[in-house]
Design a protein around this motif. Structure first.
Motif, PDB file in Angstrom:
ATOM      1  N   GLN A 240       0.811  -1.207   0.000  1.00 44.77           N
ATOM      2  CA  GLN A 240       0.000   0.000   0.000  1.00 44.77           C
ATOM      3  C   GLN A 240       0.855   1.272   0.000  1.00 44.77           C
ATOM      4  N   TYR A 241       2.067   1.193   0.562  1.00 48.80           N
ATOM      5  CA  TYR A 241       2.923   2.378   0.659  1.00 48.80           C
ATOM      6  C   TYR A 241       3.408   2.834  -0.718  1.00 48.80           C
ATOM      7  N   LEU A 242       3.879   1.890  -1.519  1.00 51.08           N
ATOM      8  CA  LEU A 242       4.457   2.231  -2.813  1.00 51.08           C
ATOM      9  C   LEU A 242       3.446   2.184  -3.944  1.00 51.08           C
ATOM     10  N   GLY A 243       2.375   1.414  -3.767  1.00 52.88           N
ATOM     11  CA  GLY A 243       1.420   1.226  -4.855  1.00 52.88           C
ATOM     12  C   GLY A 243       0.397   2.339  -4.998  1.00 52.88           C
ATOM     13  N   ILE A 244       0.208   3.125  -3.935  1.00 58.20           N
ATOM     14  CA  ILE A 244      -0.801   4.181  -3.957  1.00 58.20           C
ATOM     15  C   ILE A 244      -0.097   5.531  -3.884  1.00 58.20           C
ATOM     16  N   PRO A 245      -0.272   6.379  -4.875  1.00 56.23           N
ATOM     17  CA  PRO A 245       0.384   7.695  -4.860  1.00 56.23           C
ATOM     18  C   PRO A 245       0.017   8.493  -3.606  1.00 56.23           C
ATOM     19  N   ARG A 246       0.953   9.268  -3.098  1.00 59.55           N
ATOM     20  CA  ARG A 246       0.763  10.023  -1.868  1.00 59.55           C
ATOM     21  C   ARG A 246      -0.428  10.970  -1.940  1.00 59.55           C
ATOM     22  N   GLU A 247      -0.662  11.567  -3.125  1.00 57.88           N
ATOM     23  CA  GLU A 247      -1.777  12.505  -3.235  1.00 57.88           C
ATOM     24  C   GLU A 247      -3.132  11.810  -3.095  1.00 57.88           C
ATOM     25  N   ILE A 248      -3.188  10.527  -3.450  1.00 58.28           N
ATOM     26  CA  ILE A 248      -4.424   9.757  -3.249  1.00 58.28           C
ATOM     27  C   ILE A 248      -4.537   9.343  -1.788  1.00 58.28           C
ATOM     28  N   THR A 249      -3.441   8.919  -1.199  1.00 60.05           N
ATOM     29  CA  THR A 249      -3.454   8.493   0.196  1.00 60.05           C
ATOM     30  C   THR A 249      -3.948   9.607   1.108  1.00 60.05           C
ATOM     31  N   ARG A 250      -3.631  10.840   0.812  1.00 59.26           N
ATOM     32  CA  ARG A 250      -4.048  11.962   1.647  1.00 59.26           C
ATOM     33  C   ARG A 250      -5.568  12.161   1.646  1.00 59.26           C
ATOM     34  N   THR A 251      -6.263  11.573   0.690  1.00 59.08           N
ATOM     35  CA  THR A 251      -7.727  11.689   0.648  1.00 59.08           C
ATOM     36  C   THR A 251      -8.410  10.623   1.501  1.00 59.08           C
ATOM     37  N   PHE A 252      -7.662   9.687   2.052  1.00 57.44           N
ATOM     38  CA  PHE A 252      -8.236   8.595   2.830  1.00 57.44           C
ATOM     39  C   PHE A 252      -8.734   9.085   4.186  1.00 57.44           C
ATOM     40  N   LEU A 256      -9.039   4.358   7.250  1.00 61.22           N
ATOM     41  CA  LEU A 256      -8.442   3.718   6.088  1.00 61.22           C
ATOM     42  C   LEU A 256      -6.925   3.889   6.107  1.00 61.22           C
ATOM     43  N   LEU A 257      -6.449   5.042   6.544  1.00 59.93           N
ATOM     44  CA  LEU A 257      -5.001   5.237   6.682  1.00 59.93           C
ATOM     45  C   LEU A 257      -4.415   4.224   7.667  1.00 59.93           C
TER      46      LEU A 257
END
Length: 306
Positions: A240-252, A256-257
């Motif tokens: 999940q760390y490398l597969g999901i871009p940081r800008e998408i992760t910030r919307t979680f 979910l984070l």
């Protein structure tokens, strides 16, 4: 609130009535009841658990991703010869963010593992006509821990279309999560087709032997999404760390984070220079110091206790 309907066979113990969805989580006593079924049989089916509009949105998103990516069968026994698989769903459409934290499923998963569990991966599995049966396996097969053992993984399989014995419903071997060997080690063994209507969810202990069924239909595609969780001290199947871009992760959402590993486990594990891994997001959420957390550092429950 969800209610149990009597007369269900095997693990078909939970029926979520549409009119009862009020935005709250499952009642603790209901979650405990279903967890007891899961503990003894290794599986349960939450019938009518998912809102029809969410089911429709998920199907539409998966179909669009398949078209745009030119999805094709991967051609091996595990992933199938007439099956379309899409991995890393959280990176592909915001609608998938609703799945790991869904109130009909997550409380049960937390009861099986614990609240510090992680999202191990999300995979859309679209079984096409003519697909052969998948080899039977437990999801925790790569974990070299003597069987039987306390649950290390918990898998929820969301039915986005009806699952039938003829179109590839998952075949399960009830009770095999409590056994030391393969279900066929001592000769032929009966399995059950996990038939369920669209909007239902099959939840299994990661140690239960199972496999995707054969699709003997001429034109039906069986669409499901595998939302898999693991204990907080285990390595997830998908990164999940490398597969999901940081800008998408910030919307979680915060929950979910946490499921994606951006919080400390038991106040210690997963830190970066003594800080919560959420520090890399730079938005102040979930930040805490390792070894200074108020979280209890107690041992995991044993199978007998969960």
């Amino acid at each position: 609130m969800p209610s149990n309907r009597s007369g269900k066979k095997g693990g078909h113990c939970a029926d979520f009535v549409l009119g009862d969805r009020d935005g709250t989580t499952c009642a603790p006593e209901f979650t405990e009841f279903v967890a007891q079924v899961l503990r003894t049989q290794g599986y349960t089916i939450l019938e009518n658990a998912i809102e029809p509009e969410l089911v429709a949105a998920l199907v539409a998103a998966i179909r669009q991703i398949e078209r745009e990516s030119g999805a094709a069968p991967r051609g091996n026994p595990a992933e199938g010869y007439a099956t379309l698989r899409t991995y890393n769903l959280l990176a592909k459409d915001p609608v998938f963010q609703q799945m790991p934290v869904h109130r009909a499923v997550l409380p049960l998963v937390e009861r099986v593992l614990d609240a510090g569990c992680l999202l191990s991966g999300m995979t859309a599995i679209d079984i096409g006509p003519g697909e052969r049966a998948q080899p039977v396996h437990p999801d925790d097969l790569v974990m070299t821990v003597p069987r039987p053992h306390p649950p290390l993984m918990c898998t929820s399989l969301w039915a986005l279309t009806d699952f039938t014995e003829t179109n590839g419903a998952t075949r399960i071997f009830p009770g095999t999560h409590l056994e030391s060997g393969r279900p066929d080690a001592a000769g032929p063994r009966d399995s059950i087709a996990a038939e369920m209507k669209a909007g239902s969810v099959l939840v299994i202990d990661g140690g239960l032997w199972h496999g995707g069924g054969a699709n003997a239909t001429e034109s039906e595609w069986r669409i499901g999404v595998n939302v898999q969780y693991c204990a907080g001290f285990c390595r997830p199947q998908q990164n999940q760390y490398l597969g999901i871009p940081r800008e998408i992760t910030r919307t979680f959402s915060d929950r979910l984070l946490e499921l994606c590993g951006y919080a400390l486990y038991k106040g210690i594990m997963g830190h970066i220079d003594g800080q919560s891994p959420a520090i890399v997001l730079g938005d102040g959420r979930l930040e805490e110091r390792a070894y200074a957390s108020t979280k209890q550092l107690g041992a995991r429950r044993t199978r007998a206790e969960y």
